[in-house]
Design an enzyme around this catalytic site. Structure first.
Site, PDB file in Angstrom:
ATOM      1  N   ASP A 198      -3.199   7.542   8.001  1.00 35.91           N
ATOM      2  CA  ASP A 198      -4.054   6.564   8.697  1.00 35.91           C
ATOM      3  C   ASP A 198      -3.176   5.619   9.519  1.00 35.91           C
ATOM      4  O   ASP A 198      -2.023   5.948   9.801  1.00 35.91           O
ATOM      5  CB  ASP A 198      -4.994   5.850   7.719  1.00 35.91           C
ATOM      6  CG  ASP A 198      -4.280   4.905   6.785  1.00 35.91           C
ATOM      7  OD1 ASP A 198      -3.069   4.658   6.966  1.00 35.91           O
ATOM      8  OD2 ASP A 198      -4.939   4.393   5.855  1.00 35.91           O
ATOM      9  N   HIS A 219      -0.087   4.507   7.122  1.00 30.40           N
ATOM     10  CA  HIS A 219       0.401   5.184   5.919  1.00 30.40           C
ATOM     11  C   HIS A 219       0.737   6.645   6.155  1.00 30.40           C
ATOM     12  O   HIS A 219      -0.058   7.383   6.732  1.00 30.40           O
ATOM     13  CB  HIS A 219      -0.653   5.062   4.813  1.00 30.40           C
ATOM     14  CG  HIS A 219      -1.024   3.651   4.554  1.00 30.40           C
ATOM     15  ND1 HIS A 219      -2.214   3.094   4.968  1.00 30.40           N
ATOM     16  CD2 HIS A 219      -0.332   2.655   3.954  1.00 30.40           C
ATOM     17  CE1 HIS A 219      -2.251   1.822   4.623  1.00 30.40           C
ATOM     18  NE2 HIS A 219      -1.119   1.529   4.007  1.00 30.40           N
ATOM     19  N   SER A 269       0.796  -1.230   0.000  1.00 32.62           N
ATOM     20  CA  SER A 269       0.000   0.000   0.000  1.00 32.62           C
ATOM     21  C   SER A 269       0.830   1.283   0.000  1.00 32.62           C
ATOM     22  O   SER A 269       0.347   2.327  -0.398  1.00 32.62           O
ATOM     23  CB  SER A 269      -0.927   0.010   1.216  1.00 32.62           C
ATOM     24  OG  SER A 269      -0.178  -0.238   2.387  1.00 32.62           O
TER      25      SER A 269
END
Ligand SMILES: *[C@@H]1O[C@H](CO)[C@@H](O)[C@H](O)[C@H]1NC(C)=O
Ligand SMILES: *[C@@H]1O[C@H](CO)[C@@H](O)[C@H](O)[C@H]1NC(C)=O
Ligand SMILES: *[C@@H]1O[C@H](CO)[C@@H](O)[C@H](O)[C@H]1NC(C)=O
Ligand SMILES: *[C@@H]1O[C@H](CO)[C@@H](O)[C@H](O)[C@H]1NC(C)=O
Ligand SMILES: *[C@@H]1O[C@H](CO)[C@@H](O)[C@H](O)[C@H]1NC(C)=O
Length: 556
Positions: free
Chosen positions: A333, A336, A42
């Site tokens: 978040d 990240h 991610s």
């Protein structure tokens, strides 16, 4: 100073000769055009997971993701751009499109195969994400597409010049903790790390087989100290989940070892590791220093440290809180970084010093023709700030190596001579060349030394093969101007002429004069500092006695 200057200049010269003989006219194209291929999770996914059959748990294509830059959610796990976006920008490329995007057509710029949630182990979130091995198979598909667009030689050049960015492993280590899995009852931590590293190694080798040479990695963050890690530790406030961070450390150590081994094992393989662990730790522990207000708590999410992965309210937990100003936070978040943190990351990866990224930084990777064998020696003498402050930093950054054939050099030297005398009057050219030729001999002497080094490094058989084919040299990029002040040629010192010379090369496809013309203005003092650096490096390459002899023989 004759010796060193000519040494450097002539390497440049030979280099260009080689290029001209092989018709690689790229020097006259945007020099830094390299493709970027992106693999991982991610941190790198620019939206591939939008196009797979997964759940919103592994997607970020809804508010508030992306809003601070794109004004809509693209699938990137941040409030704005992610690391590969900045790297692409620095490399003068457009954003690299997710490979699975239906409109993907970016063949010469690269492709992004990364998938949020993915790991190096196929079992990590199996069926929900594109694991690393599947990303590799997409890359192979890409190659087939590429071969329809470009001829073989062009495709090969593109792949070997490209930079392969890989960030993988975090999910392999985090998943067992979020799943309360019993995996660590079956495997020791070391064994588990080995599995992850083995799978990663497999993929690296496959990319290498396909022609990839320049690999950029991030090592792992202190996973237990991210908001997610701290939330997992729910009982003990303000503490990192130490078991998780311990895995990061093991992984990072193993990664660095395996890459060093690969460098020895695979001819021409070069790598770069960005020290994510340090970069993030510094910002978590000392946010103010880096322009943040908050290093522990995420901007978006719920629970302790907003470490529960609910940002956007579309996952299993629907409640979430969003901060006012993401730029004040290191984390957007649970795991990240915000766009601002990503930018800092990318800047360090691009042009950071060896304490943060090494043996190369990515900027060095995007320069054409970095020599595989001798160059690493340069950058791996990581006496860091020393190195940079002495002026060699710039030198190293722009350092390029080239493959040349000795015979070709000598024959093309004649050409060079002719071209040069067209530019200068005969007397001037003669003076210049008479000095140059002397130094050519000195260079041959260097070559012999280098050949010896190669034999030591590769063994007789390999070295012979390599030497029969090529020499690997070090030279200075077009940004560094080396003076031929001793030639005292007023003609050479006129900038306009220099420009004309460049034009001539571009027209004639003969790299000769232009690069030579670049060997111009460098202050004596700077030369001296380069020379001192060079001396130091040399003494590491050769034993002391050898180095001394070499230096005493050089004509200054
Ligand atoms: C997507 O995944 C779900 C659950 O895993 C499955 O039931 C469904 O058939 C899949 N759809 C497609 C198009 O593959
Ligand atoms: C990686 O790990 C899995 C175990 O999860 C294994 O099945 C797979 O074959 C391994 N190899 C590669 C190259 O991914
Ligand atoms: C994790 O597993 C252990 C033993 O299998 C169990 O006692 C514990 O309650 C589980 N915790 C969670 C959060 O599921
Ligand atoms: C958000 O925070 C950054 C960094 O502290 C600051 O430069 C910026 O002005 C802030 N933006 C708003 C809208 O308050
Ligand atoms: C270069 O030319 C200048 C003036 O023409 C002269 O003073 C100087 O000594 C010359 N330098 C060399 C190295 O020949």
């Amino acid at each position: 100073m004759m010796g060193l200057r000519f040494y450097l200049c002539f390497l440049v010269l030979f280099t260009s000769l080689f290029i001209s003989t092989h018709g690689l006219g790229h020097l006259c194209l945007p020099e830094e055009h390299v493709a970027l291929f992106i693999f991982g999770d991610s941190l790198f996914d620019a939206g591939n997971n939008n196009y797979i059959n997964t759940t919103t748990d592994y997607q970020a294509n809804y508010e508030p993701y992306g809003e601070n830059f794109f004004k809509y959610s693209t699938g990137r796990y941040s409030d704005g751009r992610i690391i590969p976006d900045f790297i692409a920008e620095f490399a003068k490329l457009p954003f690299i499109t997710p490979y699975l995007h239906p409109g993907y057509h970016q063949y010469t710029d690269g492709a992004n195969f990364a998938s949020a949630g993915a790991g190096a182990l196929a079992e990590t979130r199996q069926g929900m994400v594109i694991d690393l091995k599947t990303q590799l198979s997409y890359f192979k598909n890409f190659e087939r597409l590429l071969s329809e667009k470009l001829d073989d030689a062009e495709a090969k050049t593109l792949l070997s010049r490209a930079v392969y960015l890989i960030n993988i492993g975090s999910n392999d280590y985090v998943v067992p903790f979020t799943r309360n899995s019993s995996i660590f009852q079956s495997y020791s931590q070391e064994e588990y790390v080995d599995m992850v590293i083995d799978n990663l190694t497999f993929v690296i080798k496959e990319i290498y087989e396909e022609g990839g040479r320049k690999f950029g990695f991030l090592n792992l963050a202190p996973l237990g100290c991210l908001p997610l890690g701290r939330a997992l530790n729910s009982g003990k406030t303000n503490e990192c989940k130490h078991e998780l961070t311990a895995l990061s450390k093991l992984h990072n150590k193993a990664l660095s070892e395996v890459l060093q081994n690969l460098e020895n094992e695979l001819n021409g393989f070069r790598y770069s590791i960005a020290d994510t662990y340090t970069i993030l730790s510094e910002r978590i522990n000392n946010p103010l220093k880096y322009g943040f207000k908050e290093g522990n708590i995420a901007c978006c999410g719920i629970g302790p440290y907003k470490g529960i992965n609910s940002c956007g309210g579309k996952r299993s937990i629907k409640e979430y809180e969003l901060c006012e100003n993401a730029s004040e936070y290191v984390f957007f978040d649970t795991v990240h970084p915000t766009e601002k943190a990503n930018q800092q990351f990318a800047e360090l990866m691009w042009s950071g010093t060896p304490d943060i990224i090494g043996p190369y930084n990515l900027k060095a990777f995007t320069l054409p023709f970095i020599t595989p064998l001798l160059y690493p020696g340069y950058y791996q003498y990581t006496d860091g700030t020393n190195f940079a402050s002495a002026g060699a930093g710039a030198l190293v950054e722009t350092n390029q190596g080239f493959v040349i054939e000795l015979k070709t050099q000598l024959s093309y030297f004649k050409n060079f001579e002719r071209l040069l005398s067209k530019k200068l009057d005969d007397a001037e050219a003669k003076t210049l060349l008479s000095k140059a030729v002397i130094d050519l001999k000195t260079q041959l002497h260097y070559f012999k030394k280098l050949a010896k080094l190669l034999r030591t490094k590769l063994g007789d058989e390999e070295a012979k093969k390599l030497l029969a084919r090529a020499f690997y040299l070090i030279s200075i990029s077009s940004n560094d101007y080396f003076a031929l002040s001793t030639s005292n040629s007023s003609a050479l010192q006129k900038p306009t002429l220099r420009k004309n010379m460049w034009k001539e090369i571009c027209d004639s496809k003969l790299g000769t004069i232009g690069l030579f013309a670049n060997c111009q203005v460098i202050e004596l003092k700077t030369q001296l500092s380069y020379f001192k650096n060079f001396e130091r490096l040399l003494s590491k390459k050769l034993d002391d006695a050898e180095a001394k002899t070499l230096l005493s023989k050089v004509v200054y």
